[in-house]
Design a protein around this motif. Structure first.
Motif, PDB file in Angstrom:
ATOM      1  N   LEU A  13      33.733 -76.734 -99.102  1.00  0.00           N
ATOM      2  CA  LEU A  13      33.957 -77.175-100.471  1.00  0.00           C
ATOM      3  C   LEU A  13      33.952 -75.947-101.359  1.00  0.00           C
ATOM      4  CD1 LEU A  13      34.047 -79.381-102.717  1.00  0.00           C
ATOM      5  CD2 LEU A  13      31.541 -79.284-102.719  1.00  0.00           C
ATOM      6  N   ALA A  14      34.979 -75.781-102.191  1.00  0.00           N
ATOM      7  CA  ALA A  14      35.039 -74.643-103.104  1.00  0.00           C
ATOM      8  C   ALA A  14      34.478 -75.049-104.454  1.00  0.00           C
ATOM      9  CB  ALA A  14      36.481 -74.159-103.260  1.00  0.00           C
ATOM     10  N   ILE A  15      33.554 -74.244-104.981  1.00  0.00           N
ATOM     11  CA  ILE A  15      32.993 -74.493-106.303  1.00  0.00           C
ATOM     12  C   ILE A  15      33.060 -73.202-107.103  1.00  0.00           C
ATOM     13  CG2 ILE A  15      31.414 -76.222-105.418  1.00  0.00           C
ATOM     14  CD1 ILE A  15      29.154 -74.194-105.883  1.00  0.00           C
ATOM     15  N   SER A  16      32.848 -73.304-108.409  1.00  0.00           N
ATOM     16  CA  SER A  16      32.833 -72.130-109.271  1.00  0.00           C
ATOM     17  C   SER A  16      31.404 -71.819-109.677  1.00  0.00           C
ATOM     18  CB  SER A  16      33.678 -72.370-110.530  1.00  0.00           C
ATOM     19  OG  SER A  16      35.034 -72.553-110.175  1.00  0.00           O
ATOM     20  N   LEU A  17      31.022 -70.568-109.525  1.00  0.00           N
ATOM     21  CA  LEU A  17      29.708 -70.113-109.928  1.00  0.00           C
ATOM     22  C   LEU A  17      29.865 -68.914-110.837  1.00  0.00           C
ATOM     23  CD1 LEU A  17      27.745 -70.253-106.549  1.00  0.00           C
ATOM     24  CD2 LEU A  17      27.613 -71.863-108.446  1.00  0.00           C
ATOM     25  N   PRO A  18      28.991 -68.764-111.889  1.00  0.00           N
ATOM     26  CA  PRO A  18      29.103 -67.611-112.759  1.00  0.00           C
ATOM     27  C   PRO A  18      28.732 -66.338-112.022  1.00  0.00           C
ATOM     28  CG  PRO A  18      27.150 -68.905-113.302  1.00  0.00           C
ATOM     29  CD  PRO A  18      27.925 -69.685-112.284  1.00  0.00           C
ATOM     30  N   ALA A  19      29.521 -65.301-112.207  1.00  0.00           N
ATOM     31  CA  ALA A  19      29.237 -64.015-111.593  1.00  0.00           C
ATOM     32  C   ALA A  19      29.682 -62.923-112.542  1.00  0.00           C
ATOM     33  CB  ALA A  19      29.982 -63.880-110.261  1.00  0.00           C
ATOM     34  N   GLY A  20      28.673 -62.262-113.157  1.00  0.00           N
ATOM     35  CA  GLY A  20      28.979 -61.187-114.086  1.00  0.00           C
ATOM     36  C   GLY A  20      29.816 -61.634-115.267  1.00  0.00           C
ATOM     37  N   GLY A  21      29.569 -62.842-115.756  1.00  0.00           N
ATOM     38  CA  GLY A  21      30.273 -63.347-116.918  1.00  0.00           C
ATOM     39  C   GLY A  21      31.588 -64.030-116.591  1.00  0.00           C
ATOM     40  N   ALA A  22      32.045 -63.927-115.341  1.00  0.00           N
ATOM     41  CA  ALA A  22      33.290 -64.585-114.934  1.00  0.00           C
ATOM     42  C   ALA A  22      32.973 -65.704-113.973  1.00  0.00           C
ATOM     43  CB  ALA A  22      34.225 -63.575-114.275  1.00  0.00           C
ATOM     44  N   LEU A  23      33.991 -66.481-113.612  1.00  0.00           N
ATOM     45  CA  LEU A  23      33.808 -67.544-112.639  1.00  0.00           C
ATOM     46  C   LEU A  23      34.327 -67.082-111.290  1.00  0.00           C
ATOM     47  CD1 LEU A  23      34.784 -70.786-114.568  1.00  0.00           C
ATOM     48  CD2 LEU A  23      32.501 -69.980-113.976  1.00  0.00           C
ATOM     49  N   ALA A  24      33.497 -67.193-110.279  1.00  0.00           N
ATOM     50  CA  ALA A  24      33.891 -66.790-108.928  1.00  0.00           C
ATOM     51  C   ALA A  24      33.934 -68.022-108.038  1.00  0.00           C
ATOM     52  CB  ALA A  24      32.883 -65.781-108.372  1.00  0.00           C
ATOM     53  N   GLN A  25      34.961 -68.107-107.207  1.00  0.00           N
ATOM     54  CA  GLN A  25      35.083 -69.214-106.277  1.00  0.00           C
ATOM     55  C   GLN A  25      34.201 -68.956-105.064  1.00  0.00           C
ATOM     56  OE1 GLN A  25      36.819 -72.180-106.459  1.00  0.00           O
ATOM     57  NE2 GLN A  25      37.177 -71.649-108.585  1.00  0.00           N
ATOM     58  N   VAL A  26      33.309 -69.875-104.791  1.00  0.00           N
ATOM     59  CA  VAL A  26      32.403 -69.770-103.657  1.00  0.00           C
ATOM     60  C   VAL A  26      32.654 -70.952-102.732  1.00  0.00           C
ATOM     61  CG1 VAL A  26      30.014 -69.726-102.907  1.00  0.00           C
ATOM     62  CG2 VAL A  26      30.663 -68.562-105.010  1.00  0.00           C
ATOM     63  N   ALA A  27      32.934 -70.667-101.481  1.00  0.00           N
ATOM     64  CA  ALA A  27      33.156 -71.726-100.504  1.00  0.00           C
ATOM     65  C   ALA A  27      31.811 -72.175 -99.939  1.00  0.00           C
ATOM     66  CB  ALA A  27      34.061 -71.237 -99.386  1.00  0.00           C
ATOM     67  N   ILE A  28      31.524 -73.451-100.079  1.00  0.00           N
ATOM     68  CA  ILE A  28      30.269 -74.001 -99.572  1.00  0.00           C
ATOM     69  C   ILE A  28      30.548 -74.729 -98.269  1.00  0.00           C
ATOM     70  CG2 ILE A  28      28.395 -75.624 -99.982  1.00  0.00           C
ATOM     71  CD1 ILE A  28      28.535 -75.041-102.872  1.00  0.00           C
ATOM     72  N   GLU A  29      29.890 -74.303 -97.224  1.00  0.00           N
ATOM     73  CA  GLU A  29      30.003 -74.988 -95.936  1.00  0.00           C
ATOM     74  C   GLU A  29      29.118 -76.219 -95.960  1.00  0.00           C
ATOM     75  OE1 GLU A  29      28.915 -74.302 -91.213  1.00  0.00           O
ATOM     76  OE2 GLU A  29      29.138 -72.571 -92.550  1.00  0.00           O
TER      77      GLU A  29
END
Length: 247
Positions: A13-29
């Motif tokens: 599942l891909a979600i967005s998490l804040p990273a350094g003020g931007a949104l980064a796509q993180v794949a959740i297994e």
């Protein structure tokens, strides 16, 4: 690498998490966890690197007790817990440690999320972990529709507008509430606050005992109602006894 002793199925599942003020796509297994015959817990082992994140999903019922204990080789390795029906963590390991024990307010898939904190993830660090999860006690079964009719097309037995306060303004208003009534005068009450956020509360034998939020739940009696407060963030909900138990 993830090698749970008791699991069925996996997905991403891909979600967005804040990273350094931007949104980064993180794949959740996502991994389904089941217990071996006669067992009420499982030991899961795996390894994370960088922003790898794993959701372990366990089927559980309202009123059951979930226990979680995480041990990781990296001190930035933490675990969160999300009750069924919400994306908000009722337990946040980075602020509360990596041990949890609590009542579940709702029926469905509980998610136990294992992850590295963002500073460690950015540095592409790793952690080898073991995660023990357990579910104890009997679930509180919903009252069948033959005894308490459901609102058509829903799992709820009744609804009401309840007095509430939410948001930083502290303004009093009314919020929509629904109830799933359960055995022994128990229930799950789901309230939608003024900001459109859902809150789930578990009542056992007529008393509010748990929620799906990380803030501390406090309860005061006011006549024939329970006034539920979540932490100090201006959230209060007044739930009349008749909504919980019927009548």
């Amino acid at each position: 690498m993830h090698t749970p002793l008791a699991s069925l199925g996996a997905g991403l599942l891909a979600i967005s998490l804040p990273a350094g003020g931007a949104l980064a796509q993180v794949a959740i297994e996502s991994q389904r966890v089941t217990f071996r015959a006669g067992a009420d817990s499982a030991l899961l082992k795996g390894q994370l690197k960088g922003d790898q994140t794993v959701d372990y999903k366990l089927r559980a019922g309202a009123g059951q007790t979930l226990t979680v204990e995480l041990k990781g080789s990296n001190p930035q390795n933490y675990v969160n817990v999300m009750a069924a029906g919400t994306d908000t963590a009722l337990f946040i390991g980075s602020s509360s440690g990596n041990r949890f024990r609590g009542l579940l307010p709702s029926d469905g898939d509980v998610r136990v999320r294992v992850y590295l904190m963002r500073p460690a993830a950015r540095r592409n660090e790793t952690s080898t972990y073991s995660l023990k999860v357990g579910i104890g006690g009997a679930p509180l079964a919903p009252v069948p529709a033959s005894r308490d009719a459901l609102i058509p097309g829903t799992p709820y037995h009744a609804s009401a507008e309840v007095p509430c306060v939410s948001g930083s303004s502290g303004k009093a208003t009314r919020c929509k509430a629904f109830v799933i009534r359960r055995a022994n005068n128990s229930a799950t009450v789901v309230v939608t606050n003024a900001e459109g956020q859902k809150r789930q509360f578990l009542f056992v034998k007529g008393k509010a005992v748990a929620s799906d939020q990380p803030e501390r739940l406090s309860v005061q009696r006011r006549g024939d109602s329970s006034v539920l407060s979540l932490g100090e963030n201006f959230e209060r909900y007044e739930i009349v006894d008749a909504l919980v138990v019927g009548g």
